[in-house]
Design a protein around this motif. Sequence first.
Motif, short mmCIF file in Angstrom:
data_model
loop_
_atom_site.label_atom_id
_atom_site.label_comp_id
_atom_site.label_asym_id
_atom_site.label_seq_id
_atom_site.Cartn_x
_atom_site.Cartn_y
_atom_site.Cartn_z
N LEU A 245 2.48 4.77 9.16
CA LEU A 245 1.14 4.85 9.73
C LEU A 245 1.13 4.39 11.19
N ARG A 246 1.90 3.36 11.50
CA ARG A 246 1.97 2.87 12.87
C ARG A 246 2.56 3.94 13.81
N GLU A 247 3.64 4.56 13.39
CA GLU A 247 4.28 5.57 14.25
C GLU A 247 3.47 6.86 14.28
N LEU A 248 2.78 7.16 13.19
CA LEU A 248 1.93 8.35 13.17
C LEU A 248 0.81 8.22 14.19
N ALA A 249 0.32 7.00 14.40
CA ALA A 249 -0.72 6.78 15.41
C ALA A 249 -0.21 7.16 16.79
N GLY A 250 1.05 6.84 17.08
CA GLY A 250 1.62 7.22 18.37
C GLY A 250 1.75 8.73 18.52
N VAL A 251 2.13 9.41 17.44
CA VAL A 251 2.23 10.87 17.48
C VAL A 251 0.84 11.48 17.68
N ARG A 252 -0.15 10.95 16.99
CA ARG A 252 -1.51 11.45 17.16
C ARG A 252 -1.98 11.28 18.60
N SER A 253 -1.64 10.15 19.20
CA SER A 253 -2.05 9.89 20.58
C SER A 253 -1.45 10.93 21.53
N PHE A 254 -0.18 11.22 21.35
CA PHE A 254 0.46 12.22 22.22
C PHE A 254 -0.11 13.61 21.96
N LEU A 255 -0.37 13.91 20.70
CA LEU A 255 -0.96 15.21 20.36
C LEU A 255 -2.36 15.34 20.94
N ASP A 256 -3.10 14.23 20.94
CA ASP A 256 -4.43 14.24 21.54
C ASP A 256 -4.35 14.52 23.05
N GLU A 257 -3.32 13.98 23.70
CA GLU A 257 -3.13 14.27 25.12
C GLU A 257 -2.90 15.76 25.35
N LEU A 258 -2.05 16.35 24.53
CA LEU A 258 -1.79 17.78 24.64
C LEU A 258 -3.05 18.59 24.38
N ALA A 259 -3.76 18.22 23.32
CA ALA A 259 -4.97 18.96 22.97
C ALA A 259 -6.04 18.79 24.04
N GLY A 260 -6.16 17.58 24.60
CA GLY A 260 -7.16 17.35 25.65
C GLY A 260 -6.86 18.15 26.90
N ALA A 261 -5.58 18.19 27.29
CA ALA A 261 -5.21 18.98 28.47
C ALA A 261 -5.46 20.46 28.23
N LEU A 262 -5.21 20.92 27.03
CA LEU A 262 -5.45 22.33 26.69
C LEU A 262 -6.94 22.64 26.71
N ALA A 263 -7.74 21.75 26.12
CA ALA A 263 -9.19 21.97 26.09
C ALA A 263 -9.79 21.98 27.49
N ASP A 266 -6.23 22.10 31.80
CA ASP A 266 -5.54 21.32 32.83
C ASP A 266 -4.05 21.65 32.78
N ALA A 267 -3.66 22.66 33.54
CA ALA A 267 -2.28 23.12 33.51
C ALA A 267 -1.31 22.03 33.94
N GLY A 268 -1.69 21.22 34.92
CA GLY A 268 -0.81 20.16 35.40
C GLY A 268 -0.53 19.12 34.33
N ALA A 269 -1.58 18.65 33.65
CA ALA A 269 -1.41 17.64 32.61
C ALA A 269 -0.64 18.20 31.42
N LEU A 270 -0.95 19.45 31.07
CA LEU A 270 -0.26 20.07 29.94
C LEU A 270 1.23 20.25 30.24
#
Length: 358
Positions: A245-263, A266-270
């Motif tokens: 669960l601890r490491e899954l939180a880190g994966v979720r955080s990175f995935l949220d960054e990807l999803a946020g840049a896509l939404a 933001d080509a630079g951030a993505l």
Amino acid sequence: MAASSGARVRAAVVGTGLIGGSVLLRLHRAGLDVTGWDPDPATRLAARGSGVTCPDELTEAVVGRNVVFLCGPLPTLPQTLPTVAAATGEECILTDVGSTKSGLAALAAAHGLTHRFVPGHPMAGTDRAGIGAAEPDLFAGAAWVLCPSAGPGLASFRRLAALILEVFRARVVPMAADGHDAVVALSSHVPHLLAGALAGAAGRSTLRDAVLALAAGSFRDGSRVAGAPAERTANMLLDNREYVLRELAGVRSFLDELAGALADADAGALTAACREARTARSALLGRTFTEFRRTFPTVPGDRPGAVAGAPAAGGPGGPAGSPDELGFLLALGSAGGHLGGCRVSGTTVEYTAHKPAG
């Protein structure tokens, strides 16, 4: 077959599914005296069909052995370990292949078995199950975690490490039990969740059939371990729940960054996030290692250990080790290194070690 010390190995494998069956077949192919046992009569019959002795009774399979691999499902190991320990002598080393280590290591300590139980985890497998999927060469070149303990337990660690290096041709990675569980949460267990999420989402999609028709290598690779037996995966995840669960939180955080840049389009951030991921992936594939040797004294007055010898004052088969030796081993594993050799001679032990370059 004998190890470098000349002592003959008499092994047993308890639980002969994919991993245990692969251990059994490799030991048999190497010419060792090995017996197998499984609670399933059909599996025992299949093992006999491979030319391996496989008694109907567990105690008959392990009596007189000097190394026993416990390869049953995770929930069975807390009962199997003390049962096998009671049926074997003090000279017999016990190890397991389970995907979590802390719980069983604590159980072994509670039963006074730390001197001869070495928690283990070969980092190899497939999405298939059962002895029919077993492969004698499954562990060649794979990382095989062993968890050394202080004092007499180091003698057992050396014996087992030498056996695994020589017979299985694996890379022995020494780690603390809790350190192992923390690392495999991200390197092995979270990927099972991600694979399950990808395959499960495809299965629920209204476009399921079309998705499966066009599924290319990225989908197949990303969902491969979702094909593993569901009960086995659930047991593994639940047994390491806190770290997962601890490491899954880190994966979720990175995935949220990807999803946020896509939404945000933001080509630079993505691009930056994808580049960061690509760099990490490249580091995995392009790792190089530096070889070196370290020598440590064993306890004065005790004879050197064998892969499968008689007990000595320092524990089953050899002398105890020093705190410096244990510290070296744990530091090597936590730094991403591994052992390529382990040799006890006279009153010293020499390790051939490999650490990441740079």
